[in-house]
Design an enzyme around this catalytic site. Structure first.
Site, PDB file in Angstrom:
ATOM      1  CG  HIS A  17      -5.430  -2.968   0.404  1.00 17.73           C
ATOM      2  ND1 HIS A  17      -4.763  -2.533  -0.726  1.00 17.73           N
ATOM      3  CD2 HIS A  17      -5.011  -2.159   1.407  1.00 17.73           C
ATOM      4  CE1 HIS A  17      -3.993  -1.526  -0.423  1.00 17.73           C
ATOM      5  NE2 HIS A  17      -4.112  -1.276   0.860  1.00 17.73           N
ATOM      6  CG  ASP A  64      -6.509  -3.889  -3.302  1.00 19.66           C
ATOM      7  OD1 ASP A  64      -7.365  -3.263  -2.660  1.00 19.66           O
ATOM      8  OD2 ASP A  64      -5.288  -3.694  -3.189  1.00 19.66           O
ATOM      9  CB  SER A 121      -0.970  -0.035   1.187  1.00 21.16           C
ATOM     10  OG  SER A 121      -2.018   0.882   0.990  1.00 21.16           O
TER      11      SER A 121
END
Length: 509
Positions: A438, A397, A185
């Site tokens: 994610h 995601d 991320s």
């Protein structure tokens, strides 16, 4: 004889010098570093992990065991307005594997990645993490403090890396043999930023689900968010998102040759949500016209009026975990995205998200802090010094609140090939993970040893032609599957258990 004696004395002197160079842990507190202060250096014995700031007699977590290590706290001040905090944990000399693993953060960071550091420490790495120059998960720190935004963007990680290596050299008497970055991320963005701006910092980089164009990502998400909030009829309840996901899987699951609830290549699924339009009264088994429009917004890229891409949309397959229903209970858009436009673009804590204008506000955010993004596809300096870049992204995601379109990683990877040439797999590989959400989670095989693959690649020249991933249900593995270098996908051989990685092969289709 004389030459032998000289050689012996040279070796003895070198050994003595190395021994002197090894500074004890408590001696590191007086170490002199440019624009940095060691605020504490403490020997921590082997045993249960004790969080920082608690007294020595406080209750430790018995489930988390750590080896003996030297815990160093640093304050970095590269500018007069910088206040970057760092933690560096170094295993005792006898248990150090000779390597350094820095771990990245998430969102606006504002804290240390303790879990990442614990994992690294338990595996024998010296490891460090930074709060990137502020505390807390929001971007209010940026108002009136451009240097703090630069620290968040790239400077904090680089300064942390340089100072960590200097302290390691003082403590161990030598620097690390190999240095690795591990982040997802925001941590994925930080890794790409290092490869572009400071290619000498790391020998290998893991960049998972990178938020590399963070402001454009935020523009896509807040555009979706505000559009839905302005018309509550657009909210799609969770029950309907689950129904939508079942319909998508019914239409596309077997496109890869097996029925397993996962889409190996969601880009081949062309599901039209309008097929679920309610023909009569609204019910959990259909979508209203407004809800169909919401789903189409989720799948669609967001563009400028002239058609130029701002950010790609999501892909089919992960709808069950897209939290669109959350809009019904939250008063404001997510803090990550709100911070981009409230604190960076407009520099106004009172900025009203109802006034958001996609093209105007995206341009303003990039004007004020575009250096936070890393979209430069020229990684030739990192490549030339032998660096290896392993990217990964989960196909499931999606949604809001920090999730990132998997197509964004595909787009960045493709831009590097367009810039540097089509054959870059000797140093760059992207692994797309079916069914992973994610940075982990989701119904697919979401646990895999990316760092081991990177080390074997960088240190032994063993390129990762596949990485075996696993889905663990409580305490047993119920799915294993090879992750393949993009654009290859795992193809079933036609015989054997479809939950066993041994029955798949990586192919380009």
């Amino acid at each position: 004889m004389f030459k032998n004696l000289v050689s012996m004395f040279v070796l003895m002197f070198a050994a003595a010098t190395a021994a002197v160079a090894e500074t004890p842990c408590d001696g590191l507190a007086s170490l002199k570093l440019r624009n940095a202060t060691v605020t504490s250096a403490t020997e921590v014995p082997k045993g249960p992990y004790l969080p920082s700031g608690l007294p020595a007699d406080a209750a430790a977590n018995p489930k988390i065991q750590t080896p003996a290590y030297c815990r160093v706290a640093l304050l970095l001040t590269p500018t007069a307005d910088s206040h970057v905090e760092v933690e560096l944990w170094m295993p005792a000399r006898e248990s150090w594997n000779g390597k350094y693993q820095a771990v990245g953060g998430g969102g606006w960071v504002g804290s240390f990645n303790v879990n990442g550091m614990l994992n690294a420490l338990q595996q024998g790495y010296a490891t460090s993490s930074t709060d990137t120059g502020h505390k807390g998960p929001e971007a209010a720190f940026a108002v009136g403090h451009p240097e703090k935004l630069v620290d968040f963007a790239y400077r904090a990680v680089h300064e942390m890396t340089e100072k960590s290596k200097a302290i390691m050299t003082a403590f161990y008497g030598r620097g690390p043999r190999f240095s690795y970055w591990n982040g997802c991320s925001t941590g994925g963005r930080q890794g790409l930023m290092e490869a572009v701006r400071y290619p000498e910092d790391f020998d290998g980089i893991i960049s998972g689900a990178p938020a590399n164009n963070q402001f454009q990502l935020g523009a896509w998400r807040i555009n979706l968010d505000t559009t839905i909030r302005k018309d509550p009829r657009r909210i799609v309840p969770r029950s309907k998102m689950l129904m939508l996901n079942r319909a998508v899987l019914a239409a596309c699951d077997t496109l890869d040759g097996i029925k397993d609830g996962l889409l190996s290549d969601p880009t081949k699924c062309h599901f039209d949500p309008a097929t679920l339009l309610c023909r009569d009264a609204d019910s959990d088994g259909c979508l209203t016209a407004s809800q169909v429009e919401t789903v189409k917004l989720l799948y669609a890229p967001v563009t400028k009026r002239g058609g130029e891409l701002i950010y790609p949309g999501l892909v089919p397959g992960g709808e069950a975990d897209w939290p669109i229903s959350a809009f019904a209970g939250a008063p404001d858009p997510g803090a990550i995205d709100l911070g981009i436009f409230r604190y960076v673009a407009h520099e106004d804590p009172r900025w009203d998200w109802h006034t958001f204008d996609l093209e105007r506000d995206t341009a303003l955010a990039l004007e004020k802090g575009g250096y936070v993004e890393v979209t430069d596809p020229d990684l030739s300096a990192f490549k030339s010094r032998g660096g290896k870049l392993l990217m990964y992204h989960g196909w499931n995601d999606g949604g809001t609140g920090g999730a990132i379109s998997p197509l964004n990683s595909v787009n960045y990877y493709s831009s590097v090939l367009a810039k540097m040439g089509p054959r870059q797999d000797d140093w760059l590989r992207l692994f797309m993970v079916p069914g992973m959400d994610h940075c982990g989670g989701g119904p697919g095989p979401n646990q895999f040893a990316a760092l081991t693959a990177l080390e074997n690649w960088r240190e032994r020249g063993e390129a990762p032609n596949h990485i075996t991933a696993y889905h663990v249900n409580i305490d047993r593995v119920d799915i294993s599957r090879p992750l393949c270098p993009y654009p290859q996908v795992a193809v079933y051989k036609g015989a054997g258990n479809t939950n066993d990685a041994a029955n798949f092969v990586c192919k380009t289709q």
